[in-house]
Write a protein that holds these residues in place. Structure first.
Motif, PDB file in Angstrom:
ATOM      1  N   MET A   1      43.499 -63.956  31.034  1.00 53.10           N
ATOM      2  CA  MET A   1      42.979 -62.464  30.794  1.00 53.10           C
ATOM      3  C   MET A   1      43.949 -61.532  31.186  1.00 53.10           C
ATOM      4  O   MET A   1      43.732 -60.247  31.305  1.00 53.10           O
TER       5      MET A   1
ATOM      6  N   LEU B   1      36.304 -61.703  26.752  1.00 56.07           N
ATOM      7  CA  LEU B   1      36.129 -62.633  27.739  1.00 56.07           C
ATOM      8  C   LEU B   1      35.686 -63.788  27.501  1.00 56.07           C
ATOM      9  O   LEU B   1      36.168 -65.086  27.883  1.00 56.07           O
TER      10      LEU B   1
ATOM     11  N   LEU C   1      39.916 -67.601  32.610  1.00 59.09           N
ATOM     12  CA  LEU C   1      39.435 -66.898  33.625  1.00 59.09           C
ATOM     13  C   LEU C   1      39.110 -67.402  35.040  1.00 59.09           C
ATOM     14  O   LEU C   1      38.924 -68.672  35.075  1.00 59.09           O
TER      15      LEU C   1
END
Lengths: 439, 439, 439
Positions: free
Chosen positions: A1, A211, A220
């Motif tokens: 991320m 995401l 993540l």
């Protein structure tokens, strides 16, 4: 991320165009808290990320509320004596009081007036008005139109149905390294209104897309849950039906009004000093004219998530807040009002806040007695005596000094007055040589 | 106790006149910490509310102090060689050093001088001086008078007695719904001084009268205890003799200097953040030029009530504080210095503070998960979409959001930045439909 | 330890001269973190107070560090083709990169350049550079000298040894009434540099001398430990070898850079609100332009004392801090840069901070119910009624009001906004008549 990592090497212009195209495509649909407009909207959003569509039947009890009948509308008008449509739903879906009961009758202007809603202080704009929980019907029109209506009889027609059906909402869970969740919520119940809240929907769905890509490469820490829900009744329905999820929510954001020209305003959670509150403040302090404000129980779905029984650690990110731009809840909240680049920058600000949460941890210095001899670990410059120490070395010293299990990296970056990324990078380097372990 | 309720529909002019008449009637009496002046004063105050008069005999031990002999004075003078009174107690009772021992002798000006007290920096004013606990005698006079005294012999006479007797104070308990008490105290020991502290006595006794009327119709939550006492030794005597009452005192106010032209100054309790401190601050924030200051151990009887062993939650309300107006403790603190309307407004400010305390409670939201559907309870407007919510509806949302047992209505009004009455009215409305119960 | 007491009736001019003479005598010695320069320095300091000299052998493990080989240098130069010394250690010991390995060879200017250190932004000054823990050799010279070097071959010689030996430091413990200690530390490893840190050494050793005198007459509450140590490795060695002393350290100060013209800057301990932090702030608030800053993990030996494992309650007193004056770590930090009177005033400021710590206690009011009748104890003026109370009487009231076991005299002086000495004197007077006992 990580922003700047390959996954997020985003082309700002391209992203801006994608987001504005999303808003543009959704703009014409007549949404409400229930009905086919919601279904069509969720279907279009599902093209970007696959949403689970949930249906809650009319009459179902959700917390203190009851799911209302489903509303669908086909057409509506006011015709003058000559049979001409002087108010026409086909021109703007705002013309109908949202959730109006069906009506078809002829009546005098005087009898009609209690059913007409205008904005005298903005005489050329059509207001957006609703009557979800009290049966009523009406039309919204500009005050100029209203004043130009001659006396006489008018035929009014609202070709709508209000009947048992379902409340629909969309949900997507993106898996991260743990089942601790970050909840992102936006409302989807407004008709042709670009900033409030097609902007939030567009940003949320593209944030979910990015995401999702990071999830697929195992990048993540948190799991992310996205909700696309009708305001109030939608979040209440979700909260009512998901008691087992609620304890897993570590942080959250309500997204709305992200396309206007204003700087960001972050509204704190009811708790007022949660990690997401502090993360958002840390990111926004780098944005000129941005603002942080305390929680108040008026606004969007933070009202429900932050109600005292749930009291979730969720804040709200907008640009100019609801009710504070003159276009709010009028037909001037249109496609020109929403700027492509503002949408894209809002998405990046969301990313930055989430990235900070992803990287924010508490560590324990494994050599807490005196400073470790950083040179041994390849972490110190060799020649001493210079006037100043570069930020990277200061960051190492700050992380070592404050990694006592009490201070998070966010605490440390604020005490050190160094950028969060500098502190987080220092922590990574120290952890790599064994000088830090996670607390 | 609601202001604006029929009981307190006070005519400000009438109240102002009553209060100034009370001050005027009490002004000529020569009071001290003991003696007939105190008895006469308490007797006059008893015409407004029936006071219990307590006597504490000379020599009684009260905390670290001993009740002194009772002092009474009939006449006093300094006569010059020609037999003329150049200083005359009958012209001003301030001329005698309060608590002077009796004296009658002839002495030279030089021998007399150590017994003469003046205010060189205010040469036309007679100072007020005392010598309660060290036997001494003296005269107070203007510096101009002093400087005009020719050399020569003077006959001095103080026709006073200092003999075993009693210290007297007045007390009234007004019953409310509970035996939790609010203590209101003012000192009564100063001779002809209008602001310090006939103003406090007048406001207190009329405040008692109004509270008595509310008590009789069952409109009080708290019981109220009024004390009319000589400064320091009086509160010390009361504290010494009432150990069983002290644990019941929830809040309190010392009243003094309420008639001058200045705005109110509230002095916090020693604890610094008690409910009465916060209530007074909330009321005074609406009054221009008013001030809040921290506790200090110098002043009036708050010194005793807030001593560390008792540490009572009592603040002090004055207009210009002691020592901060040039008329303080001089003959310029007279009937013109005290304004009728200022007295009346101070009484109303006291009422407002007490009313806030009466209404301030902690509630528990009975539907804390999500917002309750206020429309169901007749508490919400029907048409949605407007830019702003009226204060009444915001107040409902704030009370629901923060009624978690931790926040009082005063806490809520401060976080909401809404008037206390708006918040308290919202709480009443919510309690009435069962959405709140008292915590 | 009272300033103004006979022991400290210091003649400022005399003290100033003593301190500057101390700096002047130590200035020529070439110090480093080990070696004979340190020994000679400690020997000279021992003439003022008898120091214990400790030796830690090369190779010893101290916390995360290893004691390095001992470095000694006899001579060093760069000779040009004509055999003339163009850089000469005998002219300035800064010319050699401190801790240089021995070298003797002839090389071209180009080959030499990586071993030459200059300050281009201050072209006439010789910088001070070190390479303790990475073997290297080099010369420091002014940028002007550097630029004047013609192409050609140069003979370079550093006649130094780096061999097993000892790290030395000096320590003195001065006994007080308890074994609770105040630790005073200064570094001694810099070569010819007057402010950084001969100033700290001079102030510390003369402070020790005065405290020694007070110890001998039984006038100290605390014991005082003075450390004269090489920076970083010295405090690390001491901390490593004295685990039993560390729990006894109640307060501490690192002293450095006390001779320049700037006002004092106090740097708080890592804990940020220890008693020494508050004492220093209270003393410095009376000094114009003085500053208080928060802890940061960069600086002098506070880095080690305040590392998270030890987290000692130690602050740092300097005038202009390290790196914030242009003379820092150059040959301009010389005897003219250090002012005799500044040295003396810094010593007095240290004394004032220590005196505050010596006198700061918590008391319990023995008559906490109401005010005690101070007149009975000879502590109150006899005639009442004056506008204001003198500071001495206010101080008595403040001490009585706040001596509840929770407030120290320092707390009280800050709440009362009275000088610490006034409050401490009041406490002494109250304790003497039995109205206070130590908490």
């Amino acid at each position: 991320m990580k922003r700047g990592s390959p996954e997020l090497e985003i082309n700002l212009q391209e992203l801006a165009a994608q987001l504005h195209a999303c808003v543009t495509r959704l703009f014409p649909i007549c949404r409400s808290i229930t009905g086919d407009g919601v279904r069509e909207t969720l279907s279009i959003l599902s093209e970007t990320v696959a949403l689970d569509i949930h249906n809650v039947p009319s009459g179902a009890q959700v917390l203190d509320w009851t799911i209302p009948n489903e509303w669908n509308i086909r057409d509506a008008w006011i015709k003058d004596a000559s049979g001409q449509r002087v108010i026409d739903f086909r021109q703007s879906n705002l013309h109908v009081l949202n959730y109006s009961t069906p009506v078809k009758r002829t009546m005098s202007l005087e009898a009609l007036k209690p059913h007409l809603f205008t904005l005298p202080e903005q005489p050329d704009r059509i207001p957006y008005r609703t009557s979800y929980y009290v049966e009523n019907w009406g039309f919204c029109l500009s005050h100029a139109q209203f004043e130009a209506l001659p006396q006489g009889d008018y035929e009014v027609c609202i070709d709508a149905t209000l009947a048992p059906g379902n409340l629909c909402y969309g949900e997507q869970l993106i898996s991260g390294g743990t089942d601790e969740e970050i909840l992102i919520s936006c409302h989807i119940c407004h008709p042709s209104m670009a900033n409030d809240n097609l902007s939030g929907m567009a940003v949320a769905v593209h944030l979910a897309r990015h995401l999702q890509a990071l999830s697929e490469v195992g990048a993540l820490r948190y799991s992310y849950r996205f909700l696309f829900i009708p305001a109030a009744i939608g979040s209440i329905a979700w909260l009512s039906r998901n008691p087992e999820v609620i304890p897993r929510i570590r942080h959250g954001l309500v997204l709305a009004c992200l396309g206007d020209s204003g700087a960001h305003t972050y509204k704190r959670s009811r708790r007022g000093n949660t990690e997401v509150d502090r993360a958002a403040a840390d990111i926004l302090k780098h944005e000129p004219h941005s603002a942080i404000r305390d929680f108040s129980p008026y606004g969007y779905d933070e009202r429900q998530y932050c109600s005292p029984g749930f009291n979730l650690p969720m804040g709200r990110l907008t640009r100019t807040p609801n009710g504070e731009f003159t276009q709010y809840h009028t037909d001037a909240d249109n496609l020109e009002f929403v700027k492509p680049e503002q949408l894209a920058k809002s998405l990046l600000t969301c990313f930055d806040i989430l990235q900070l949460l992803e990287r924010n941890r508490r560590y324990l210095n494994q050599k807490p007695y005196g400073e470790p001899q950083l040179g041994k670990y390849g972490l110190y410059s060799n020649t001493g005596g210079s006037t100043s120490s570069p930020a990277r070395q200061l960051a190492l010293l700050w992380v070592l000094s404050l990694s006592d299990g009490e201070h998070s990296l966010l605490d440390i970056c604020q005490l050190a007055e160094l950028p969060f990324a500098e502190i987080a990078n220092a922590a990574d380097a120290l952890a790599q040589v064994g000088l830090l372990t996670e607390a």
